[in-house]
Write a protein that holds these residues in place. Sequence first.
Motif, PDB file in Angstrom:
ATOM      1  N   LEU A   7       0.823  -1.204   0.000  1.00 21.42           N
ATOM      2  CA  LEU A   7       0.000   0.000   0.000  1.00 21.42           C
ATOM      3  C   LEU A   7       0.860   1.258   0.000  1.00 21.42           C
ATOM      4  O   LEU A   7       0.536   2.247  -0.679  1.00 21.42           O
ATOM      5  CB  LEU A   7      -0.929  -0.007   1.217  1.00 21.42           C
ATOM      6  CG  LEU A   7      -1.898   1.171   1.332  1.00 21.42           C
ATOM      7  CD1 LEU A   7      -2.802   1.242   0.107  1.00 21.42           C
ATOM      8  CD2 LEU A   7      -2.723   1.060   2.607  1.00 21.42           C
ATOM      9  N   ALA A   8       1.963   1.223   0.741  1.00 16.80           N
ATOM     10  CA  ALA A   8       2.854   2.389   0.765  1.00 16.80           C
ATOM     11  C   ALA A   8       3.431   2.646  -0.617  1.00 16.80           C
ATOM     12  O   ALA A   8       3.589   3.796  -1.043  1.00 16.80           O
ATOM     13  CB  ALA A   8       3.977   2.163   1.775  1.00 16.80           C
ATOM     14  N   GLY A   9       3.756   1.569  -1.338  1.00 15.55           N
ATOM     15  CA  GLY A   9       4.259   1.734  -2.700  1.00 15.55           C
ATOM     16  C   GLY A   9       3.226   2.362  -3.610  1.00 15.55           C
ATOM     17  O   GLY A   9       3.548   3.209  -4.454  1.00 15.55           O
ATOM     18  N   VAL A  10       1.967   1.959  -3.457  1.00 15.75           N
ATOM     19  CA  VAL A  10       0.900   2.534  -4.272  1.00 15.75           C
ATOM     20  C   VAL A  10       0.719   4.015  -3.966  1.00 15.75           C
ATOM     21  O   VAL A  10       0.547   4.842  -4.869  1.00 15.75           O
ATOM     22  CB  VAL A  10      -0.422   1.761  -4.037  1.00 15.75           C
ATOM     23  CG1 VAL A  10      -1.594   2.499  -4.670  1.00 15.75           C
ATOM     24  CG2 VAL A  10      -0.324   0.348  -4.593  1.00 15.75           C
ATOM     25  N   LEU A  11       0.777   4.361  -2.683  1.00 19.53           N
ATOM     26  CA  LEU A  11       0.560   5.753  -2.283  1.00 19.53           C
ATOM     27  C   LEU A  11       1.712   6.671  -2.677  1.00 19.53           C
ATOM     28  O   LEU A  11       1.552   7.891  -2.671  1.00 19.53           O
ATOM     29  CB  LEU A  11       0.335   5.831  -0.772  1.00 19.53           C
ATOM     30  CG  LEU A  11      -0.956   5.170  -0.266  1.00 19.53           C
ATOM     31  CD1 LEU A  11      -1.040   5.254   1.244  1.00 19.53           C
ATOM     32  CD2 LEU A  11      -2.179   5.814  -0.919  1.00 19.53           C
ATOM     33  N   ARG A  12       2.863   6.098  -3.021  1.00 19.45           N
ATOM     34  CA  ARG A  12       3.977   6.916  -3.477  1.00 19.45           C
ATOM     35  C   ARG A  12       3.917   7.204  -4.976  1.00 19.45           C
ATOM     36  O   ARG A  12       4.769   7.940  -5.486  1.00 19.45           O
ATOM     37  CB  ARG A  12       5.303   6.218  -3.141  1.00 19.45           C
ATOM     38  CG  ARG A  12       5.715   6.370  -1.677  1.00 19.45           C
ATOM     39  CD  ARG A  12       7.178   6.007  -1.488  1.00 19.45           C
ATOM     40  NE  ARG A  12       7.408   4.585  -1.737  1.00 19.45           N
ATOM     41  CZ  ARG A  12       7.368   3.646  -0.801  1.00 19.45           C
ATOM     42  NH1 ARG A  12       7.103   3.972   0.449  1.00 19.45           N
ATOM     43  NH2 ARG A  12       7.610   2.386  -1.108  1.00 19.45           N
ATOM     44  N   GLY A 473     -10.320   6.329  -3.934  1.00 19.57           N
ATOM     45  CA  GLY A 473      -9.013   6.916  -3.689  1.00 19.57           C
ATOM     46  C   GLY A 473      -7.892   5.931  -3.950  1.00 19.57           C
ATOM     47  O   GLY A 473      -6.912   6.234  -4.634  1.00 19.57           O
ATOM     48  N   ILE A 474      -8.041   4.704  -3.414  1.00 26.14           N
ATOM     49  CA  ILE A 474      -7.023   3.668  -3.587  1.00 26.14           C
ATOM     50  C   ILE A 474      -7.344   2.775  -4.775  1.00 26.14           C
ATOM     51  O   ILE A 474      -6.444   2.320  -5.488  1.00 26.14           O
ATOM     52  CB  ILE A 474      -6.899   2.817  -2.304  1.00 26.14           C
ATOM     53  CG1 ILE A 474      -6.683   3.713  -1.088  1.00 26.14           C
ATOM     54  CG2 ILE A 474      -5.768   1.810  -2.435  1.00 26.14           C
ATOM     55  CD1 ILE A 474      -5.412   4.508  -1.134  1.00 26.14           C
ATOM     56  N   GLY A 475      -8.631   2.517  -5.002  1.00 23.96           N
ATOM     57  CA  GLY A 475      -9.042   1.585  -6.052  1.00 23.96           C
ATOM     58  C   GLY A 475      -8.450   1.872  -7.423  1.00 23.96           C
ATOM     59  O   GLY A 475      -7.874   0.977  -8.061  1.00 23.96           O
ATOM     60  N   PRO A 476      -8.557   3.111  -7.944  1.00 29.25           N
ATOM     61  CA  PRO A 476      -7.992   3.387  -9.270  1.00 29.25           C
ATOM     62  C   PRO A 476      -6.485   3.166  -9.346  1.00 29.25           C
ATOM     63  O   PRO A 476      -5.959   2.895 -10.422  1.00 29.25           O
ATOM     64  CB  PRO A 476      -8.342   4.866  -9.494  1.00 29.25           C
ATOM     65  CG  PRO A 476      -9.537   5.099  -8.649  1.00 29.25           C
ATOM     66  CD  PRO A 476      -9.336   4.239  -7.441  1.00 29.25           C
ATOM     67  N   LEU A 477      -5.800   3.266  -8.211  1.00 26.26           N
ATOM     68  CA  LEU A 477      -4.358   3.026  -8.204  1.00 26.26           C
ATOM     69  C   LEU A 477      -4.041   1.538  -8.256  1.00 26.26           C
ATOM     70  O   LEU A 477      -2.942   1.137  -8.670  1.00 26.26           O
ATOM     71  CB  LEU A 477      -3.727   3.639  -6.955  1.00 26.26           C
ATOM     72  CG  LEU A 477      -3.962   5.143  -6.752  1.00 26.26           C
ATOM     73  CD1 LEU A 477      -3.388   5.599  -5.413  1.00 26.26           C
ATOM     74  CD2 LEU A 477      -3.346   5.947  -7.887  1.00 26.26           C
ATOM     75  N   LEU A 478      -5.001   0.700  -7.826  1.00 23.39           N
ATOM     76  CA  LEU A 478      -4.785  -0.741  -7.812  1.00 23.39           C
ATOM     77  C   LEU A 478      -5.295  -1.421  -9.072  1.00 23.39           C
ATOM     78  O   LEU A 478      -4.825  -2.508  -9.416  1.00 23.39           O
ATOM     79  CB  LEU A 478      -5.472  -1.356  -6.577  1.00 23.39           C
ATOM     80  CG  LEU A 478      -4.927  -0.898  -5.218  1.00 23.39           C
ATOM     81  CD1 LEU A 478      -5.770  -1.475  -4.088  1.00 23.39           C
ATOM     82  CD2 LEU A 478      -3.477  -1.309  -5.056  1.00 23.39           C
ATOM     83  N   GLY A 479      -6.287  -0.826  -9.753  1.00 26.35           N
ATOM     84  CA  GLY A 479      -6.765  -1.424 -10.989  1.00 26.35           C
ATOM     85  C   GLY A 479      -8.276  -1.511 -11.054  1.00 26.35           C
ATOM     86  O   GLY A 479      -9.002  -1.206 -10.093  1.00 26.35           O
ATOM     87  N   THR A 480      -8.765  -1.951 -12.225  1.00 23.96           N
ATOM     88  CA  THR A 480     -10.206  -1.992 -12.496  1.00 23.96           C
ATOM     89  C   THR A 480     -10.940  -2.911 -11.535  1.00 23.96           C
ATOM     90  O   THR A 480     -12.094  -2.641 -11.161  1.00 23.96           O
ATOM     91  CB  THR A 480     -10.447  -2.448 -13.945  1.00 23.96           C
ATOM     92  OG1 THR A 480      -9.732  -1.586 -14.834  1.00 23.96           O
ATOM     93  CG2 THR A 480     -11.907  -2.413 -14.301  1.00 23.96           C
TER      94      THR A 480
END
Length: 736
Positions: A7-12, A473-480
């Motif tokens: 998650l930290a990697g995604v938020l960066r 907020g997090i979903g689009p960073l992780l994928g469809t």
Amino acid sequence: MGRRNPLAGVLRRPDAAAQLRRALWATLAGLGVFSLLRYGFDQPAMALYALFGALPLALFSRLPGTARARTGPLLAALPTGLLLVTAGTLLAAHSWSAALGMFVVAFVTSYLGVGGPAAGGLATSFQLYYLLPCFPPYAPDALGQRLGGLAIGVVAAALVDRLLWQGPLPPPYRILLADAVDAAADHSTALAHRLAGTCHETTPPPHDRVNQTLFATRLTQVALPERPTGASLQHRGLYDVRALLRHLVNQLDRISPDFHGPAPDEARLLDSTAEGLRRAAAVLRSSAAESQDADTLAGSLRSFHVARLATAGSATPGQLRLAAVVHDTAAAGLLLTEAARLAFGAPPRQPWDRIGGPFRYAMVGAPVRYWYRLRLHLTPRSVLFQNALRAALALAGARLLVGTLDLPHGFWVLLATLSLLRTSASDTRGALGPAFLGTGLGAVAAGLLVIAVGDTPAVYIAAAPLLVFLGFGIGPLLGTVWVQAALTLTLVTVFAQVEPPDLSIPTWRFLDVLVGGLIGATAALLAWPRGAGNELRRSAARFMTASAQTCQDITERLCRPPAHPDVCATDGAVLHEADRALRLVQAAYAQYRTEGASRKDPDLPWELAMTAGYSAVGGGALLLAEHAADTAPLPPGLAAQLVALAAGVADDCRRSAELVRRAGNVLPHEGGGYPADQSGPLTLAAADRSDLEPAALVLVADLEAWLTGIAYDATRFDRVLDDLHGGRTADVESRF
């Protein structure tokens, strides 16, 4: 060593902060007004429309500028939204009328995006404003509540956007252009020093910086809201700055001082060009036009023209071409500075303040400019027209099918079609699997939630904000998969606050997404399934063919000018077809770069393929502006030489068009070098210069330099494409 936190990697990620801001915007604006109206005023219908008034703006709008700049467009969307909700409410009486209305709304809102990011960035919101009320129940008596809810939602969205922290913004296009213009100015200064014989070998060459900054200004490299694709004066001016800069850099690349020795006049003009470019960069950075008295490049050009006329009788063919190329470079710089001024509200200066000039858009009003943009893309050859028609057919077909099958929650079917439809069949198919998986996971989770808590509103009230913020907020960073799962859970928790929850809601949600996705896939398969790929190939070939004809038409026009000066008013028509083809191919290319789910073949170097056409259009406009007033024809023999050269160059351009059509399956061609000392027109003009007026000799040099530059660009594409198919380069496009 400890484990990394995924998650930290995604938020960066660079886009994480902007996505989290958008999710918080949706949570505060959408769920804030929903809860207030649902529980504070006991108005469930109004609450639902307030939610769907705010959420589309927060989640899907793509507007340029800061929050302060976005407030106006967001509030201006309200009247259109009220009209669409009214239309959807009244047309919901019959499935056929609702479907017909859906077709019109989807096509018009999508197609109006050709006017620029401000209009296109709200298209999805407008479609959703019609979508929700066009389904049963048919309730015209509830129209007042629906309109009130929508108005509250839109105002809340604008207010929250204004009050939230700004967050990261992509660099404005004008700043990217200013960087590129500054780099070109440095390059011009370096070449001036070499021509003057004062070059310092320790000075690093600025050419790499020019390429890097110019690459950054490509539309495909720029955030969608910042692209200058609109009909406003600023967008038209910035578009012209980029086109002229590209032509200017191509001309700088043609200057070869090693073969001509010191050239002080040319060096002084390049220095003046660099000064003009730096003034233009300052205008772009400050968004404020300079005063008319600040320009000195025009005076330098006039002085250089006088010097050219004085030395034309003794210049060698190489010196004639060098003077022509440097003059063309400075003329492009002069027009670039004017385009930068026009972009920020300055009136056109003489001699550009005329309808037939290169800045005719500055002489007409905004409605005329917008109408021209709409008319330009109103053709099946435009990918923007294709996108609008594809979306309209898909959504109208989905609405008709929902009505025929009497599917509950039919709104979700069209929402799935709208969110999963892509511009090519392969990209749409690629989106279906993750969407179905995510919706299935979300439906299972929603079903377990309903079983666990039943009809307990407090749980849904508490869960909805958390789901919206984390899901979007997090979903689009992780994928469809995660986006669809979050959307499913959000819809179930919201509707559970409007009507009693049961297990049928998540079940129908999954089935509706399945139906909507399949409808989108069918529409993508039936309407231009290859997306922009095929259209880009056709448009690029048409552009090169039109550029070939432009070479011959302009050469004929300048070698054998019309007897009546009034004919000069039609000079713009000479470039009309090529300019129109250029704008269509650029739209196709910009979309093409967003596609490619199943692209396997090596990509053509598209930007290089179109370079010859860019030179034909940009250089042709400069030639017409410089020599259109000339009325004396050239001697027949010399005119015939130039016309023959234009025919050969046109053949090179048509060959490039054929290379594009056949994806490079054409025999290699090595022509197009045209050294100055072997140029028929230049050597003939130099031999017979005693019979030529200096102005005629200058015209010959200008025409010859323009044509041979186009030929070089066309045959360079030929050679690079041969390298590409021979496996001798891995990434040709990045070299240009």
